[in-house]
Motif scaffolding. Structure first.
Motif, PDB file in Angstrom:
ATOM      1  N   TYR A 167       3.173  -1.354   4.010  1.00  0.00           N
ATOM      2  CA  TYR A 167       2.683   0.126   3.785  1.00  0.00           C
ATOM      3  C   TYR A 167       3.959   0.875   3.717  1.00  0.00           C
ATOM      4  N   ALA A 168       4.065   1.451   2.457  1.00  0.00           N
ATOM      5  CA  ALA A 168       5.356   2.437   2.150  1.00  0.00           C
ATOM      6  C   ALA A 168       4.865   3.860   2.381  1.00  0.00           C
ATOM      7  N   GLY A 169       3.711   4.254   2.778  1.00  0.00           N
ATOM      8  CA  GLY A 169       3.867   5.663   2.979  1.00  0.00           C
ATOM      9  C   GLY A 169       3.668   6.471   1.637  1.00  0.00           C
ATOM     10  N   GLU A 170       3.596   7.761   1.734  1.00  0.00           N
ATOM     11  CA  GLU A 170       3.567   8.622   0.763  1.00  0.00           C
ATOM     12  C   GLU A 170       5.036   8.399  -0.160  1.00  0.00           C
ATOM     13  N   GLN A 171       5.013   8.549  -1.269  1.00  0.00           N
ATOM     14  CA  GLN A 171       6.243   8.544  -2.187  1.00  0.00           C
ATOM     15  C   GLN A 171       5.972   9.325  -3.591  1.00  0.00           C
ATOM     16  N   ARG A 172       7.347   9.787  -3.436  1.00  0.00           N
ATOM     17  CA  ARG A 172       7.401  10.670  -4.787  1.00  0.00           C
ATOM     18  C   ARG A 172       7.411  10.154  -6.133  1.00  0.00           C
ATOM     19  N   MET A 175       0.854  -1.032   0.095  1.00  0.00           N
ATOM     20  CA  MET A 175      -0.098  -0.021   0.000  1.00  0.00           C
ATOM     21  C   MET A 175       0.870   1.329  -0.040  1.00  0.00           C
ATOM     22  N   VAL A 176       0.513   1.987  -0.932  1.00  0.00           N
ATOM     23  CA  VAL A 176       1.360   3.280  -1.042  1.00  0.00           C
ATOM     24  C   VAL A 176       0.368   4.560  -0.933  1.00  0.00           C
ATOM     25  N   GLY A 177       1.028   5.652  -0.416  1.00  0.00           N
ATOM     26  CA  GLY A 177       0.144   6.792  -0.353  1.00  0.00           C
ATOM     27  C   GLY A 177      -0.117   7.194   0.891  1.00  0.00           C
ATOM     28  N   PRO A 178      -0.202   8.524   1.298  1.00  0.00           N
ATOM     29  CA  PRO A 178      -0.594   9.307   2.287  1.00  0.00           C
ATOM     30  C   PRO A 178      -2.045   8.886   2.907  1.00  0.00           C
ATOM     31  N   PHE A 179      -1.927   8.902   4.190  1.00  0.00           N
ATOM     32  CA  PHE A 179      -3.491   8.822   4.860  1.00  0.00           C
ATOM     33  C   PHE A 179      -4.530  10.175   4.254  1.00  0.00           C
ATOM     34  N   ASP A 180      -5.494   9.838   4.039  1.00  0.00           N
ATOM     35  CA  ASP A 180      -6.332  10.950   3.591  1.00  0.00           C
ATOM     36  C   ASP A 180      -7.227  11.477   4.832  1.00  0.00           C
ATOM     37  N   THR A 181      -7.304  13.008   4.826  1.00  0.00           N
ATOM     38  CA  THR A 181      -7.833  13.558   5.900  1.00  0.00           C
ATOM     39  C   THR A 181      -9.548  13.453   5.894  1.00  0.00           C
ATOM     40  N   ASN A 182      -9.952  13.015   4.778  1.00  0.00           N
ATOM     41  CA  ASN A 182     -11.478  12.926   4.866  1.00  0.00           C
ATOM     42  C   ASN A 182     -11.962  11.999   5.965  1.00  0.00           C
ATOM     43  N   LYS A 201       6.618   4.399  -9.326  1.00  0.00           N
ATOM     44  CA  LYS A 201       6.928   3.388 -10.363  1.00  0.00           C
ATOM     45  C   LYS A 201       7.546   1.904  -9.942  1.00  0.00           C
ATOM     46  N   PRO A 202       8.342   2.316  -8.885  1.00  0.00           N
ATOM     47  CA  PRO A 202       8.944   0.818  -8.296  1.00  0.00           C
ATOM     48  C   PRO A 202       7.863   0.088  -7.599  1.00  0.00           C
ATOM     49  N   TYR A 203       6.821   0.807  -7.108  1.00  0.00           N
ATOM     50  CA  TYR A 203       5.836   0.139  -6.611  1.00  0.00           C
ATOM     51  C   TYR A 203       4.879  -0.702  -7.526  1.00  0.00           C
ATOM     52  N   ILE A 204       4.526   0.049  -8.555  1.00  0.00           N
ATOM     53  CA  ILE A 204       3.515  -0.391  -9.467  1.00  0.00           C
ATOM     54  C   ILE A 204       4.358  -1.490 -10.154  1.00  0.00           C
ATOM     55  N   SER A 205       5.559  -1.425 -10.284  1.00  0.00           N
ATOM     56  CA  SER A 205       6.323  -2.498 -11.035  1.00  0.00           C
ATOM     57  C   SER A 205       6.431  -3.783 -10.295  1.00  0.00           C
ATOM     58  N   LYS A 206       6.133  -3.615  -9.141  1.00  0.00           N
ATOM     59  CA  LYS A 206       6.082  -5.051  -8.296  1.00  0.00           C
ATOM     60  C   LYS A 206       4.800  -5.653  -8.189  1.00  0.00           C
ATOM     61  N   CYS A 207       3.854  -4.941  -8.674  1.00  0.00           N
ATOM     62  CA  CYS A 207       2.445  -5.624  -8.585  1.00  0.00           C
ATOM     63  C   CYS A 207       1.904  -5.863  -9.894  1.00  0.00           C
TER      64      CYS A 207
END
Length: 155
Positions: free
Chosen positions: A28-33, A1-8, A36-42
């Motif tokens: 959980y990799a957190g927010e990433q700039r 899972m990649v990305g920041p936690f949403d404030t919603n 691509k490396p994460y998508i390439s693994k899935c």
């Protein structure tokens, strides 16, 4: 899972996800700039969104040849041809997401075909040069494509 936690307020909270991270059920990799490396693994990109504009992350995954599972929400639904390059599931329907995930796990040949179709759709529908050309034409402006400038009369 990649990305920041949403404030919603309706978004999943960090404390709700923490037990799954600690038990190594979810990585959980957190927010990433650079995703691509994460998508390439899935093999399949999953975005269980409640609402979006056109999600850039889905477009990135499509460009990388990944099948998509996302919700039938505005923005998301425009990226997937259900059953061709992935699946659209009802918003907030976890069982439907799980069902489609299991289907693709059990049918890797279908997953591969859907990924290939995603790449084709990304090239045909979302190529930035094509989008820019439409914008410029709509505005009646000149657009440079392949070092050739076509002049349009500005109204």
């Amino acid at each position: 899972m990649v990305g920041p936690f949403d404030t919603n307020p309706s978004a999943i909270k960090e404390h709700d996800l923490k037990p799954y991270i600690e038990d190594n059920i979810i990585e959980y990799a957190g927010e990433q700039r650079d995703v691509k490396p994460y998508i390439s693994k899935c093999s399949t990109y999953i975005l269980p969104s409640y609402h979006e504009g056109t999600p850039r992350s889905v477009l990135q995954a499509m460009a990388m040849g990944r099948s998509i599972i996302t919700t039938d929400a505005p923005g998301c639904r425009e990226t997937v041809i259900d059953g061709e390059n992935g699946f659209l599931v009802p918003v907030k329907d976890i069982d439907a997401i799980v069902d489609k995930m299991e289907h693709l796990i059990n049918n890797p040949h279908i997953n591969k075909q859907m990924g290939e179709k995603s790449r084709i759709i990304a090239e045909e529908k979302y190529d930035v040069r094509k989008i820019n050309q439409v914008i410029f034409e709509t505005m009646g402006l000149a657009y440079c494509l392949n070092n050739q400038v076509e002049r349009k009369k500005i109204i």
